[in-house]
Enzyme design. Structure first.
Site, PDB file in Angstrom:
ATOM      1  N   GLU A  96     -26.671  15.187  -3.426  1.00  0.00           N
ATOM      2  CA  GLU A  96     -28.039  15.398  -2.953  1.00  0.00           C
ATOM      3  C   GLU A  96     -29.015  14.446  -3.640  1.00  0.00           C
ATOM      4  OE1 GLU A  96     -30.204  19.020  -4.332  1.00  0.00           O
ATOM      5  OE2 GLU A  96     -28.288  19.500  -5.305  1.00  0.00           O
ATOM      6  N   CYS A 132       0.821  -1.210   0.000  1.00  0.00           N
ATOM      7  CA  CYS A 132       0.000   0.000   0.000  1.00  0.00           C
ATOM      8  C   CYS A 132       0.852   1.256   0.000  1.00  0.00           C
ATOM      9  CB  CYS A 132      -0.939   0.008   1.205  1.00  0.00           C
ATOM     10  SG  CYS A 132      -1.968   1.495   1.279  1.00  0.00           S
ATOM     11  N   HIS A 174     -27.762  21.499  -1.193  1.00  0.00           N
ATOM     12  CA  HIS A 174     -27.903  21.984  -2.572  1.00  0.00           C
ATOM     13  C   HIS A 174     -27.020  23.204  -2.808  1.00  0.00           C
ATOM     14  CE1 HIS A 174     -29.972  22.623  -6.390  1.00  0.00           C
ATOM     15  NE2 HIS A 174     -30.065  23.912  -6.072  1.00  0.00           N
ATOM     16  N   TYR A 185      -9.727  -3.507 -11.368  1.00  0.00           N
ATOM     17  CA  TYR A 185      -9.601  -2.113 -10.966  1.00  0.00           C
ATOM     18  C   TYR A 185      -8.184  -1.583 -11.142  1.00  0.00           C
ATOM     19  CZ  TYR A 185      -7.604  -3.443  -6.399  1.00  0.00           C
ATOM     20  OH  TYR A 185      -6.792  -3.939  -5.406  1.00  0.00           O
ATOM     21  N   CYS A 215      -1.450   1.655  -3.058  1.00  0.00           N
ATOM     22  CA  CYS A 215      -2.462   2.696  -2.862  1.00  0.00           C
ATOM     23  C   CYS A 215      -1.905   4.116  -2.859  1.00  0.00           C
ATOM     24  CB  CYS A 215      -3.197   2.482  -1.536  1.00  0.00           C
ATOM     25  SG  CYS A 215      -3.571   0.776  -1.126  1.00  0.00           S
ATOM     26  N   GLU A 258      -7.642   1.633 -13.409  1.00  0.00           N
ATOM     27  CA  GLU A 258      -7.082   2.825 -12.768  1.00  0.00           C
ATOM     28  C   GLU A 258      -5.844   3.318 -13.504  1.00  0.00           C
ATOM     29  OE1 GLU A 258      -8.448   2.211  -8.095  1.00  0.00           O
ATOM     30  OE2 GLU A 258      -6.530   1.386  -8.784  1.00  0.00           O
ATOM     31  N   LYS A 308      -0.057   5.242  -6.154  1.00  0.00           N
ATOM     32  CA  LYS A 308      -1.078   5.237  -7.205  1.00  0.00           C
ATOM     33  C   LYS A 308      -1.989   6.444  -7.076  1.00  0.00           C
ATOM     34  CE  LYS A 308      -4.840   3.224  -6.459  1.00  0.00           C
ATOM     35  NZ  LYS A 308      -5.787   2.173  -6.025  1.00  0.00           N
TER      36      LYS A 308
END
Length: 451
Positions: free
Chosen positions: A439, A42, A434, A177, A47, A181, A50
């Site tokens: 939302e 990682c 908003h 993934y 992670c 990625e 990356k």
């Protein structure tokens, strides 16, 4: 029997380091062995670097967007060596943090490989034997190359951060993934990206509607994606790598990147001789408490191939410490884990996909797709998606899926509600913020589909 240590951890990744220092903080005498850089996949080659590359790759369209908002700016070329130097310095800093945490916790660190000698002993690379009441294996996993001719000419994810220069063109093989990625990252950095995937759609196992939108957006951003396509062989030439594909095409690339799977790091640890059970993929088989068939030996993280995510390895570490050193039998909870895929657009997900939920019983699907305000004003055609999968009987939200900028940040918060067992009506009772993209999660009133 007297042992040298109460706990010996093999592996200095996120899970191993967390278990070591927390156990030491409870008064246990702890040692840890790591034969590579502290921090594991990682921090050093996964992670963290990356995500920093993701950030770097997102600047390309900013000048054009800024112009649409009235700014007169220009963006120069991306300079890989400059980024690489800064990245290397940051990883060195983080490795120092990990070493510092272990030192402050009183953990003895051996910067060398360790293997198992018997149920209570490990052998270090220098031949030294150390005994421990408990042994925790946290050796992680590694990327693997496929068994095709010329695969040795390609690179894997561990190599990408150390390239002397970015290629002008690259073939990325895989549809998971990691493949997706890096396809987005390299495309954003100006590399001509082609992606081969042998399946029918990228990101297998995720929500179909979400992965379809991501694929469409990746193609719109300039990535050439070929489904049902794999590599037959690679030949090195004077001008690059000549790739023969199953679709009948032959094409040359500056580089080939294999993102075709990972394998647990269990080779040569001496597990078979001790009776530690391994699965078909080489993973260590453990129970709900991360204990192997040998009572004194435990395993956590990617080496067990349960849910291969850094936060999961850390939670497994904490459950292990609670079980073994606090006397609180704590099973690992692998249910409803939020996760993010850092493609462009980003994807955040928690719970069941629409397909999984439909197979389990009657559902209602609340979904919307639209152009977000920021990119729409800039004249871009990007679309986002928000989806709630709801049990028709209990009204519980079984899954939440977001394809949008900063989807990872949104799904972390939505994951709390889903984990708590919130119903669709609980979402409806929350007042919207908003104007935001998120939302939509609390304003979806009519099911898009009922199944």
């Amino acid at each position: 029997m007297t042992f040298d240590y109460d706990l010996f951890v093999i592996g200095g990744g996120s899970g191993g380091v967390r278990a070591a220092r927390v156990a030491a903080g409870l008064g246990a005498k702890v040692a840890l062995a790591e034969d590579s850089r502290m921090g594991g996949t990682c921090v050093i080659r996964g992670c963290v670097p990356k995500k920093l590359m993701v950030f770097a790759s997102e600047y390309a369209p900013m000048a054009e967007d800024a112009a649409a908002y009235g700014w007169d700016i220009s963006l120069g070329a991306f300079h890989w060596p400059n980024f690489q130097r800064k990245l290397s310095a940051e990883l060195d800093r983080l490795e120092g943090v990990y070493n510092g945490l272990l030192d402050k916790s009183g953990v003895t660190v051996f910067a060398q490989r360790a293997t198992l000698s018997d149920p209570h002993s490990v052998r270090l690379a220098d031949g030294t034997i150390k005994s421990a009441k408990h042994i925790l294996i946290a050796t992680g996993g590694r990327p693997v190359r496929p068994d095709v001719k010329g695969a040795e000419y390609g690179i894997v994810s561990d190599d990408i951060f150390n390239l002397p220069q970015l290629p002008k063109s690259i073939l990325i093989v895989g549809g998971g993934y990691i493949a997706c990625e890096f396809a987005c990252i390299l495309n954003g950095l100006g590399v001509e990206v082609t992606q081969y995937y042998r399946g029918a759609q990228i990101l297998r196992g995720f929500d179909d509607e979400a992965r379809g939108l991501i694929c469409d957006q990746m193609r719109a951003n300039g990535i050439s994606i070929h489904m049902g396509t794999d590599v037959i062989g690679i030949e090195k030439t004077d001008t690059g790598l000549r790739v023969e594909a199953t679709n009948g095409e032959t094409q040359s690339f500056d580089q080939v990147f294999f993102a075709t799977g990972r394998r647990p790091n269990t080779d040569g640890l001496g597990l078979d001789a001790l009776g530690v059970e391994l699965g078909r993929g080489g993973e260590i088989v453990v129970d709900h408490f991360s204990q192997t068939a040998v009572p004194s030996i435990y395993a956590i993280g990617d080496v067990t191939n349960r849910v291969n995510l850094t936060p999961v390895a850390i939670r497994e570490a904490m459950a292990f410490v609670a079980t073994v050193f606090e006397g609180k039998k704590t099973p690992v909870d692998h249910d409803l884990i939020p996760s993010a895929v850092f493609t462009q657009p980003e994807f955040g997900t928690v719970g069941l996909s629409e397909e999984e939920a439909r197979a389990a019983g009657p559902i209602e699907v609340y979904a919307t797709s639209f152009k977000p305000m920021q990119s729409s004003f800039a004249g871009r055609s990007d679309r986002v998606m928000m989806k709630l999968v709801v049990c028709a009987e209990t009204r519980r939200v079984l899954g939440c899926h977001i394809v949008a900028p900063q989807a990872g940040e949104m799904i972390q918060l939505a994951g709390i509600a889903v984990k708590m067992g919130s119903t669709k009506e609980d979402f409806d009772r929350v007042c919207a913020v908003h104007p935001t993209m998120s939302e939509e999660l609390v304003t979806l009133k009519t099911p898009a589909r009922v199944a």
